[in-house]
Design a protein around this motif. Structure first.
Motif, PDB file in Angstrom:
ATOM      1  N   ARG A 243      -8.125  -0.773   3.786  1.00 35.84           N
ATOM      2  CA  ARG A 243      -7.026  -1.265   4.611  1.00 35.84           C
ATOM      3  C   ARG A 243      -7.088  -0.765   6.060  1.00 35.84           C
ATOM      4  O   ARG A 243      -6.885  -1.541   6.994  1.00 35.84           O
ATOM      5  N   SER A 244      -7.417   0.517   6.228  1.00 36.91           N
ATOM      6  CA  SER A 244      -7.376   1.083   7.581  1.00 36.91           C
ATOM      7  C   SER A 244      -8.542   0.594   8.443  1.00 36.91           C
ATOM      8  O   SER A 244      -8.562   0.850   9.636  1.00 36.91           O
ATOM      9  N   THR A 245      -9.497  -0.131   7.847  1.00 34.42           N
ATOM     10  CA  THR A 245     -10.641  -0.605   8.641  1.00 34.42           C
ATOM     11  C   THR A 245     -10.552  -2.095   8.965  1.00 34.42           C
ATOM     12  O   THR A 245     -11.462  -2.647   9.585  1.00 34.42           O
ATOM     13  N   LEU A 246      -9.459  -2.750   8.557  1.00 31.17           N
ATOM     14  CA  LEU A 246      -9.375  -4.212   8.713  1.00 31.17           C
ATOM     15  C   LEU A 246      -9.467  -4.656  10.173  1.00 31.17           C
ATOM     16  O   LEU A 246      -9.994  -5.723  10.478  1.00 31.17           O
ATOM     17  N   GLU A 247      -8.961  -3.808  11.081  1.00 31.21           N
ATOM     18  CA  GLU A 247      -8.962  -4.194  12.504  1.00 31.21           C
ATOM     19  C   GLU A 247     -10.328  -4.005  13.150  1.00 31.21           C
ATOM     20  O   GLU A 247     -10.567  -4.470  14.266  1.00 31.21           O
ATOM     21  N   GLU A 248     -11.215  -3.274  12.471  1.00 33.14           N
ATOM     22  CA  GLU A 248     -12.547  -3.043  13.050  1.00 33.14           C
ATOM     23  C   GLU A 248     -13.665  -3.739  12.289  1.00 33.14           C
ATOM     24  O   GLU A 248     -14.692  -4.092  12.878  1.00 33.14           O
ATOM     25  N   ALA A 249     -13.472  -3.919  10.968  1.00 33.39           N
ATOM     26  CA  ALA A 249     -14.556  -4.480  10.153  1.00 33.39           C
ATOM     27  C   ALA A 249     -14.869  -5.899  10.615  1.00 33.39           C
ATOM     28  O   ALA A 249     -13.972  -6.727  10.767  1.00 33.39           O
ATOM     29  N   LEU A 250     -16.146  -6.172  10.869  1.00 33.16           N
ATOM     30  CA  LEU A 250     -16.537  -7.479  11.388  1.00 33.16           C
ATOM     31  C   LEU A 250     -16.889  -8.437  10.257  1.00 33.16           C
ATOM     32  O   LEU A 250     -17.501  -8.060   9.265  1.00 33.16           O
ATOM     33  N   VAL A 251     -16.463  -9.673  10.446  1.00 29.79           N
ATOM     34  CA  VAL A 251     -16.839 -10.747   9.529  1.00 29.79           C
ATOM     35  C   VAL A 251     -18.312 -11.063   9.764  1.00 29.79           C
ATOM     36  O   VAL A 251     -18.753 -11.159  10.914  1.00 29.79           O
TER      37      VAL A 251
ATOM     38  N   ALA B  77      -9.678   6.348   3.708  1.00 33.02           N
ATOM     39  CA  ALA B  77      -9.588   7.666   4.337  1.00 33.02           C
ATOM     40  C   ALA B  77      -8.243   7.870   5.041  1.00 33.02           C
ATOM     41  O   ALA B  77      -7.770   8.994   5.175  1.00 33.02           O
ATOM     42  N   ALA B  78      -7.603   6.758   5.456  1.00 31.93           N
ATOM     43  CA  ALA B  78      -6.325   6.867   6.166  1.00 31.93           C
ATOM     44  C   ALA B  78      -5.123   6.606   5.259  1.00 31.93           C
ATOM     45  O   ALA B  78      -3.993   6.484   5.742  1.00 31.93           O
ATOM     46  N   CYS B  79      -5.326   6.553   3.949  1.00 32.44           N
ATOM     47  CA  CYS B  79      -4.207   6.326   3.022  1.00 32.44           C
ATOM     48  C   CYS B  79      -3.159   7.425   3.185  1.00 32.44           C
ATOM     49  O   CYS B  79      -3.503   8.617   3.216  1.00 32.44           O
ATOM     50  N   SER B  80      -1.882   7.023   3.256  1.00 35.29           N
ATOM     51  CA  SER B  80      -0.838   8.033   3.505  1.00 35.29           C
ATOM     52  C   SER B  80      -0.553   8.873   2.260  1.00 35.29           C
ATOM     53  O   SER B  80       0.116   9.903   2.351  1.00 35.29           O
ATOM     54  N   THR B  81      -1.050   8.482   1.098  1.00 34.17           N
ATOM     55  CA  THR B  81      -0.901   9.315  -0.102  1.00 34.17           C
ATOM     56  C   THR B  81      -2.130  10.199  -0.328  1.00 34.17           C
ATOM     57  O   THR B  81      -2.009  11.415  -0.473  1.00 34.17           O
ATOM     58  N   CYS B  82      -3.303   9.601  -0.371  1.00 35.94           N
ATOM     59  CA  CYS B  82      -4.485  10.365  -0.811  1.00 35.94           C
ATOM     60  C   CYS B  82      -5.556  10.505   0.248  1.00 35.94           C
ATOM     61  O   CYS B  82      -6.609  11.110  -0.009  1.00 35.94           O
ATOM     62  N   GLY B  83      -5.339   9.947   1.443  1.00 33.86           N
ATOM     63  CA  GLY B  83      -6.382   9.964   2.464  1.00 33.86           C
ATOM     64  C   GLY B  83      -6.604  11.347   3.063  1.00 33.86           C
ATOM     65  O   GLY B  83      -5.773  12.242   2.925  1.00 33.86           O
TER      66      GLY B  83
END
Lengths: 74, 255
Positions: free
Chosen positions: A51-59, B245-251
Motif C-alpha cells: 500500500r505505501s508504495t502505490l504512489e511510486e510503483a510504476l506500471v 514497511a509503512a503499516c501503522s500496525t506492524c511496519g
C-alpha cells in the motif's frame, strides 16, 4: 495527465485491456479507472502491491492487474 | 500432552487416520484454545467445525442477540433462539455437538481496551466480525499479543481470507492488506449489501480449516497468502501479500 506525445503502454485490468502513459504509477492507474487507491488493494501478477508504495510503483507494459475491493462482513 | 480416551479415539478416528494429523495432531487440538470473534455467518460454521474437531477450549465473543434475519445463514441458531444472546445459544449448541469442548461465552463487544484480557492465553484468533473497525481492532490486538489471526470476511458473493502473523519480521498483518481508510467503518456490511448464506458457510468452514492448519501444522504454511473467493464464477485466486514497511500496525518505518 495524458498528453498527445505520451507513449502508451498496454496492461490488463480485471481481464480487460487498458492503456496508460508510460511512467504511470499504480496509484495513477487506480484514479484513472475511478478508484481511490486508499480504499482498494491492487494485485499485480498475483502479488498485492504494498500500500505505501502505490504512489511510486510504476506500471509496466504487460502487467496484469486485479483490483480487490474489500469485504468486511461476517 | 493429552492422552486420548477410547471414546476420543473413536470420535476422532477420521482425523487420527490422516497422516498429516494423526493422534499427535488430535491431541494438539484437544489442548488448544481458539477464540472466535463474531458468532455470525462465519462464526457459526467455524464454531461447529472447531467443536466437532475437538478443539479443547473455545472462547466465543459477540455482544449481539439472535434475530430472525440471522437464520438465513447463522446455522447454529434456530427460531427458539431469537432474542437470546448469540454466545449463549452458541454455547448450548456446541455442548450438544461435543462435550469434550470447554466453551467460554463472552457477551461483550471486543475493543482495544478490553480485548487484551479477552484474548489472553488464546492460541489462535478466528475473526468473523461484521465490520472493518472490529476487524482492524482484532488485528491490532493479535499483533500486540503475538497471536496468529485467521481473518475471514464476506460480502455478497465474495469471500476473503488470510492467516496473519504480523509481529514477525517478514509477515504481513491484516492492516497491510486493507490499510487505514476503514478504521471508522463499523457498519454492518451484511445488512447493507446482502450476502449468500451458503458462501458465508464456505468461508466459515475455510476459516476453521485454517485454524486447524495452524494448530496441527498440516499442509502448506500460509504466511503472506491471501485467498479471494468469487462465488459468481465460482473461482478462487490466491495472491501474495507482503509486509508493508509503512503499516501503522506492524511496519518498521513511520508512514
Amino acid at each position: 495527465m495524458t498528453h498527445e506525445h505520451d507513449v502508451m503502454i498496454t496492461i490488463t485490468v480485471n481481464d480487460e485491456n487498458h492503456e496508460v502513459p508510460e511512467g504511470s504509477t499504480v496509484a495513477y492507474l487506480c484514479r484513472d479507472i475511478g478508484l481511490d487507491p486508499e480504499k482498494v488493494a491492487v494485485e499485480r501478477n498475483l502479488e498485492i502491491v504494498p500500500r505505501s508504495t502505490l504512489e511510486e510503483a510504476l506500471v509496466r507494459a504487460g502487467d496484469r492487474f486485479e483490483i480487490v475491493h474489500f469485504v468486511g462482513g461476517g | 500432552m493429552t492422552d486420548l480416551t477410547d471414546a476420543q479415539l473413536d470420535r476422532y478416528a477420521r482425523h487420527i487416520i490422516l497422516p498429516h494429523i494423526g493422534g499427535a495432531g488430535q491431541a494438539k487440538l484437544l489442548d488448544a484454545h481458539v477464540a472466535v470473534v463474531g458468532a455470525g455467518g462465519i462464526g457459526c460454521p467455524a464454531l461447529q467445525y472447531l467443536a466437532a474437531a475437538g478443539v479443547g477450549r473455545i472462547t466465543i465473543i459477540d455482544d449481539d442477540n439472535v434475530s430472525l434475519s440471522n437464520l438465513q445463514r447463522q446455522v447454529l441458531f434456530s427460531e427458539s433462539d431469537i432474542g437470546t444472546p448469540k454466545v449463549k445459544a452458541a454455547k448450548t449448541a456446541l455442548a450438544k455437538i461435543n462435550p469434550d469442548v470447554e466453551v467460554a461465552a463472552l457477551g461483550e463487544r471486543l475493543s482495544a481496551d478490553n480485548g487484551a484480557n479477552m484474548l489472553a492465553g488464546v492460541d489462535i484468533v478466528l475473526d468473523g466480525t461484521d465490520n472493518f473497525a472490529a476487524r482492524l481492532a482484532v488485528n491490532d490486538l493479535c499483533h500486540k499479543l503475538k497471536t496468529p489471526l485467521v481473518s475471514a470476511a464476506i460480502g455478497q458473493f465474495q469471500g476473503q481470507i488470510g492467516t496473519f502473523y504480523g509481529w514477525r519480521d517478514d509477515a504481513p498483518c491484516y492492516r497491510c492488506f486493507v490499510g487505514d481508510a476503514f478504521d471508522a467503518e463499523d457498519c454492518d456490511t451484511c445488512a447493507e449489501n446482502g450476502v449468500l448464506g451458503a458462501i458465508v458457510g464456505m468461508m466459515g468452514s475455510f476459516a476453521a480449516m485454517e485454524a486447524i492448519r495452524v494448530l496441527t501444522g498440516f499442509g502448506e504454511e500460509q504466511t503472506g497468502r491471501l485467498h479471494v473467493f468469487d462465488g459468481l464464477k465460482p473461482a478462487m485466486r490466491t495472491m501474495k501479500l507482503h509486509k508493508d514497511a509503512a503499516c501503522s500496525t506492524c511496519g518498521t518505518i513511520s508512514g
